[in-house]
Design an enzyme around this catalytic site. Structure first.
Site, PDB file in Angstrom:
ATOM      1  N   HIS A  79     -39.810   7.062 -30.132  1.00 17.32           N
ATOM      2  CA  HIS A  79     -39.331   6.863 -28.769  1.00 17.32           C
ATOM      3  C   HIS A  79     -39.231   8.243 -28.126  1.00 17.32           C
ATOM      4  O   HIS A  79     -38.478   9.084 -28.605  1.00 17.32           O
ATOM      5  CB  HIS A  79     -37.966   6.178 -28.807  1.00 17.32           C
ATOM      6  CG  HIS A  79     -37.349   6.035 -27.451  1.00 17.32           C
ATOM      7  ND1 HIS A  79     -37.842   5.160 -26.517  1.00 17.32           N
ATOM      8  CD2 HIS A  79     -36.313   6.666 -26.865  1.00 17.32           C
ATOM      9  CE1 HIS A  79     -37.114   5.249 -25.424  1.00 17.32           C
ATOM     10  NE2 HIS A  79     -36.191   6.157 -25.596  1.00 17.32           N
ATOM     11  N   ASP A  88     -38.319  10.187 -24.750  1.00 19.47           N
ATOM     12  CA  ASP A  88     -37.801  10.115 -23.389  1.00 19.47           C
ATOM     13  C   ASP A  88     -38.649  11.008 -22.495  1.00 19.47           C
ATOM     14  O   ASP A  88     -38.796  12.205 -22.753  1.00 19.47           O
ATOM     15  CB  ASP A  88     -36.331  10.535 -23.380  1.00 19.47           C
ATOM     16  CG  ASP A  88     -35.470   9.479 -24.057  1.00 19.47           C
ATOM     17  OD1 ASP A  88     -35.611   8.298 -23.698  1.00 19.47           O
ATOM     18  OD2 ASP A  88     -34.673   9.820 -24.945  1.00 19.47           O
ATOM     19  N   ASP A 101     -35.045   1.172 -25.179  1.00 18.26           N
ATOM     20  CA  ASP A 101     -33.868   1.989 -24.849  1.00 18.26           C
ATOM     21  C   ASP A 101     -33.385   1.810 -23.413  1.00 18.26           C
ATOM     22  O   ASP A 101     -32.599   2.617 -22.919  1.00 18.26           O
ATOM     23  CB  ASP A 101     -34.227   3.467 -25.106  1.00 18.26           C
ATOM     24  CG  ASP A 101     -33.018   4.378 -25.062  1.00 18.26           C
ATOM     25  OD1 ASP A 101     -31.922   3.900 -25.376  1.00 18.26           O
ATOM     26  OD2 ASP A 101     -33.169   5.567 -24.721  1.00 18.26           O
ATOM     27  N   HIS A 115     -36.028   5.824 -17.793  1.00 18.92           N
ATOM     28  CA  HIS A 115     -34.640   5.408 -18.015  1.00 18.92           C
ATOM     29  C   HIS A 115     -33.617   6.523 -18.243  1.00 18.92           C
ATOM     30  O   HIS A 115     -32.477   6.237 -18.605  1.00 18.92           O
ATOM     31  CB  HIS A 115     -34.564   4.359 -19.129  1.00 18.92           C
ATOM     32  CG  HIS A 115     -34.964   4.845 -20.487  1.00 18.92           C
ATOM     33  ND1 HIS A 115     -36.170   4.516 -21.056  1.00 18.92           N
ATOM     34  CD2 HIS A 115     -34.334   5.621 -21.390  1.00 18.92           C
ATOM     35  CE1 HIS A 115     -36.260   5.075 -22.264  1.00 18.92           C
ATOM     36  NE2 HIS A 115     -35.150   5.744 -22.492  1.00 18.92           N
TER      37      HIS A 115
HETATM   38 ZN   LIG Z   1     -34.652   6.697 -24.288  1.00 17.41          ZN
END
Ligand SMILES: [Zn+2]
Length: 998
Positions: free
Chosen positions: A262, A264, A374, A578
């Site tokens: 994951h 970001d 997430d 996000h």
């Molecule tokens: Zn995240």
């Protein structure tokens, strides 16, 4: 026998830590290290490779915050190591607990070929297996000294989150740069013992299997000569063969492991660093795929793939090869893993359009799963959008973060506002960073709510957040867990492969209706107000730009700015990531976002202006362009015409220093404190406000959550409140028909202008905000008794309770709206619309007179200090409006009006709309030219009130064919016969996209 369980467990831990792990590299020689530090921002790879270097010693400090150092490490494999496996061990000064949250590196060969990423859990580069001896080794490392913003003492304000404030203090010390012999037997013994030991811990103390594992571990430890681990590791492994080859029981839970990182797209690092993070992780994963034939890795977020393609072609070449082999898998179908609460209808749709299109164009892959592990909650409009994009499945684990209620399912059908259902899975492992630890595997099996009827769950496996991905140790543990007694089974699988199995075994899963509300991170609806405004304005401007550019293309033959719009959309979609739109990134990210939104606004305004000038031609008439989906002041929706004059407002003074505003529709009293004490609906002959209470009340709360400052507001914030009732000045405003109020509080000040516009009480608020850890709300107490209220979401609205009967309702003490919040009694309702705020709360009290006061409060500003210590400081402007007597339809319409102000141009003649619809319940959200460049007009619309609509859509140009399409403008049915009038029948909130051939 006596129970010596804890003794063996403690023995295992000490031997692993102190004897086995150090024995993985039994011999090593130091490498020579040189360094060049780039003077500013990262440089192209070729420049970094060619730069002049100087010597640096192991142990030396390096790396100012956010700087890039290029290391050259060289060494010669000793002849004594002939026949052994040798690795370079490269430790930049890592803290092994923080992969992705500190320094990182990408290793290249001297010719620029990327080898793999370096992080705390991946410090090795294979030199040879076996080596011949005498090999010259030269590696280059592009090392990023990203500072640690979030560490063991979390949420402490820091200036490290922006290179402009971070200083130049070196952040790391070079720890180890060696060539070393790699003892694969010891390495395997460690994994055997970890798997056996971790499984042992998770089994019931009285289980026979646990006892067997304990005895086997004890025997294995007995077999190790602690003074010669390397010579005895094989014998120790032999003691474990039996327990590690016992197969799983038939009812064992089945875990589909998906290799994952994951990443970001921005968070505790700026966007530019994510470009490199993705390259590092992708390099690691292509290397791991080459070594591990069963391993499968999935990467989401088309934007991140596009970054690799654009910025790291050498990495892209390896990735595309692995994609072709079906092992490096594009998953999901969105441009980024966006927030889903705040993006507007069209933006949410375009996340899918651009995300899916990238994977289709590059790889021919049309994914059916949505991958959002997430994201901070899921709006109830999303299922319909997922389906309209041609997908049908959703994965997230985030709802496991809810602090109050435990979600009852892990696999279920999620039903949205229009009735669309998508097959949804919440991995019961409760993390997107699974590391194949026995505790995680056992938790997934125990936690899985659908056992008995289903047996499969997914585990995203690999270091995430800041990237890193799956490690060879995780792959090795997964191999041992493939079919192991006492454990869930583990198989590497693609997301699609998992979903196919999960659907097949569970044909009739339970249904969850309505939003998937995250009972945490509620302040992400408010933090970083300018980022949120930038998003909303960009969405509105994009609507206008597409509408007028399409109209100008059809009517005036003007060129349609395909490439510009494509680029701007992708930029806006990226910023809905996000941690950007929710306001939870470092100062650097939000500083850049503000600049980006300003540049986009200029560019879009230019596009709008060009199109409108092409349409208006030169002329003497004052033309009002109405981009809203409803006619306004006599100007048709999507057209331009002279506007009818509005209703004038009379302003009379009150004895207490306040004023009365009256336009014949509304009579609004502003008292000497600048508060609205009456809003009388003259048509309905009804007062909006409860007796003795005041609206337009600013309320200031202390707001210091227990953790996650930018993300969280904890419910106790309501325990203390200061009503800002003291006004510095209340005057009739500079603009006729308005009242101006100024106030000061703390280090801040507010100016508000209150005016009437038809049936709307407009409130323009300008705040100069200099508070710390405070929450500013704008309150509207309303004399309405309603069990529920509506808040606009994507392509419709969703209801929430006004009461707190159950813990589920109580937990929604701060929630999301788009352009309006509406509540009503039968026959009479009221709404508050906004031009850029998302957070709100609704509470109720019953008064002594028996009436009910329902108070709607808009969330204006917060002032958290982590991760951006200066969050929201400075000037902000907001527009809100109170709508007494509003139906849902009024709320929808006025919300659009407030967000799409008219533009006035002088021109020759009126501009007729490209498309009109004869029912106000049907809202056109997009008019554009088709993305394929065919010149076809694409119109997207939906039923906006939650009822049925039977309407006629009329095209203002000759139409050769009418085709119902999905969001990607792919046909869903055969084209229908041409005709300008198109009858449409819509279910509640139904969304339709039509392609009109020209
Ligand atoms: Zn995240």
């Amino acid at each position: 026998m006596h129970d010596d369980r804890t003794l063996v467990e403690a023995r295992l831990k000490r031997v692993l830590d102190e004897r086995l792990r150090p024995a993985v590299y039994p011999e090593s020689v130091p490498m020579d290290v040189r360094v060049w530090t780039a003077p500013g921002e990262p440089v192209p790879v070729a420049e970094g490779l060619a730069a002049p270097t100087e010597p640096i010693a192991v142990g030396a400090a390096w790396g100012a915050p956010w700087a890039t150092s290029w290391f050259t490490v060289t060494g010669t494999v000793p002849h004594a190591w002939t026949g052994r496996t040798v690795e370079a061990v490269l430790d930049l000064g890592f803290d092994e607990n923080m992969p992705g949250f500190q320094c990182e590196g990408l290793v290249y060969l001297p010719d620029g070929t990327p080898v793999k990423g370096l992080n705390p859990r991946n410090q090795w580069v294979r030199v040879g297996a076996p080596v011949t001896g005498g090999e010259q080794v030269e590696l280059r490392i592009e090392a990023a000294s990203n500072p640690v913003v979030l560490d063991y003492k979390p949420f402490v304000p820091t200036l490290l989150g922006d290179k402009e404030t971070a200083g130049s203090e070196p952040q790391y010390r070079l720890a180890r740069m060696d060539l070393a012999v790699f003892d694969e037997t010891v390495w395997n013994l460690i994994l055997d013992l970890e798997v056996a030991g971790e499984l042992m811990h998770e089994l019931p103390a009285d289980s026979g299997r646990r006892a067997e594992l304990t005895r086997a571990v004890d025997r294995a430890l007995d077999a190790i000569d602690l003074q010669d681990v390397n010579a005895t590791a094989g014998a120790a492994r032999a003691e474990l063969t039996g327990v590690l080859s016992a197969p799983a029981v038939p009812s064992a839970h089945r875990i589909s492991a998906v290799g994952h990182a994951h990443i970001d797209s921005a968070w505790l690092w700026p966007l530019r660093e994510t470009v490199r993070k993705v390259a590092r992780t992708a390099s690691n994963m292509t290397a791991l795929l080459a070594d591990e034939p069963e391993f499968v890795f999935a990467m989401s977020q088309a934007q991140q793939w596009a970054w690799i393609k654009e910025h790291r072609p050498e990495v892209w070449a390896k990735v595309t090869k692995a994609v072709a082999a079906g092992r490096f898998v594009p998953t999901g179908g969105m441009w980024v893993e966006s927030d889903t609460n705040m993006p507007g209808s069209e933006a949410m749709a375009r996340q899918f359009v651009h995300g899916k299109r990238f994977f289709i164009d590059e790889f021919g892959v049309d994914n059916e799963e949505v991958w959002l592990p997430d994201t901070f909650g899921f709006a109830a409009g999303l299922p319909q959008i997922i389906k309209a994009a041609g997908s049908k499945r959703l994965l997230t684990q985030k709802i496991s973060w809810s602090r109050t209620n435990t979600f009852p399912h892990h696999t279920f059908l999620w039903e949205g506002i229009d009735g669309t259902r998508v097959f949804t899975h919440f991995p019961p492992v409760d993390t997107y960073n699974c590391s194949m630890n026995g505790r995680e595997i056992a938790h997934a099996a125990r936690n899985f709510k659908d056992k008995g009827v289903a047996r499969h769950s997914l585990a995203p496996t690999g270091w995430g957040d800041g990237g890193g991905g799956t490690t060879r140790e995780m792959v090795a543990k997964a191999a041992r867990l493939r079919d192991l007694e006492g454990s869930a089974t583990v198989t590497w699988e693609t997301p699609a492969g998992f979903f196919a199995k999960a659907e097949a075994e569970y044909p009739d899963p339970p249904v969850w209706v309505g939003e998937l509300y995250l009972e945490l991170h509620r302040a992400t609806l408010t933090s970083q107000a300018k980022t949120k405004q930038g998003n909303r304005r960009s969405e509105s401007l994009l609507r206008e730009a597409e509408l007028w550019a399409a109209t100008a293309a059809v009517r005036a033959g003007a060129p349609y700015p395909y490439e510009q719009l494509d680029r701007i959309w992708k930029t806006v979609l990226l910023h809905q990531f996000h941690d950007i739109l929710p306001g939870s990134s470092i100062a650097w990210v939000h500083r850049e976002a503000r600049a980006t939104y300003a540049a986009l606004a200029d560019e879009l305004t230019g596009l709008i202006d060009d199109a409108q000038r092409a349409l208006a031609v030169d002329g003497p008439h004052e033309l009002v362009f109405n981009a809203a989906p409803h006619a306004r002041d006599g100007v048709p929706a999507g057209g331009a015409a002279p506007a009818a004059p509005g209703t004038p407002t009379a302003v009379e003074p009150r004895e207490d220093g306040g004023f009365v505003l009256d336009n014949g529709l509304l009579r609004v009293e502003v008292d000497g404190r600048g508060l609205i004490v009456s809003a009388y609906d003259q048509r309905a002959r009804r007062e909006t406000l409860p007796p003795g209470q005041a609206a337009n009340l600013l309320q200031l709360h202390q707001d210091f959550p227990n953790m996650w400052d930018a993300w969280d507001v904890d419910e106790f914030y309501r325990n203390t409140v200061a009503d800002l009732t003291a006004a510095d000045e209340v005057t009739d405003g500079e603009r006729p028909g308005s009242v101006r109020v100024t106030r000061s509080f703390g280090g801040s000040s507010v100016t508000q202008v209150i005016s009437l516009d038809g049936r709307r009480v407009d409130i323009a608020t300008e705040v100069d905000w200099h508070e710390t850890e405070k929450f500013l709300k704008l309150a509207f107490p309303l004399d309405v008794r309603a069990e529920r209220y509506a808040a606009e979401s994507q392509y419709g609205h969703a209801y929430r309770a006004t009461h707190t009967n159950t813990s589920w309702e109580a937990a929604k003490f701060e929630a999301c709206n788009h352009k309006f919040v509406h509540l009503e009694e039968p026959g009479w309702g009221v709404a508050v619309v906004n031009d850029s705020t998302y957070g709100h709360d609704v509470t109720r009290t019953v008064r002594e007179d028996g009436g009910t006061t329902t108070t709607l409060r808009v969330s204006l500003l917060r002032a958290p200090r982590f991760p951006d210590p200066e969050t929201d400081q400075g000037r902000h402007t907001f527009r809100h409006a109170l709508l007494p007597g509003a139906t849902i339809g009024d709320a929808v319409r006025e919300g659009w009006f407030l967000n799409l102000p008219e533009r006035v141009l002088s021109g020759a003649a009126e501009v007729a709309p490209l498309v009109t619809v004869d029912d106000d319940a049907v809202v056109i959200t997009a008019v554009k030219l088709a993305d394929d460049g065919s010149g076809d007009v694409v119109v997207r619309f939906h039923e906006s009130r939650g009822g049925r609509a039977a309407a006629t859509l009329t095209a203002g140009f000759p139409v050769t064919s009418v085709t119902v399409t999905d969001l990607l403008e792919r046909p869903l049915a055969e084209p229908e016969r041409p005709g300008r009038s198109i009858p449409v029948t819509l279910r509640p909130f139904e969304l339709v996209t039509l392609r009109l051939g020209r």
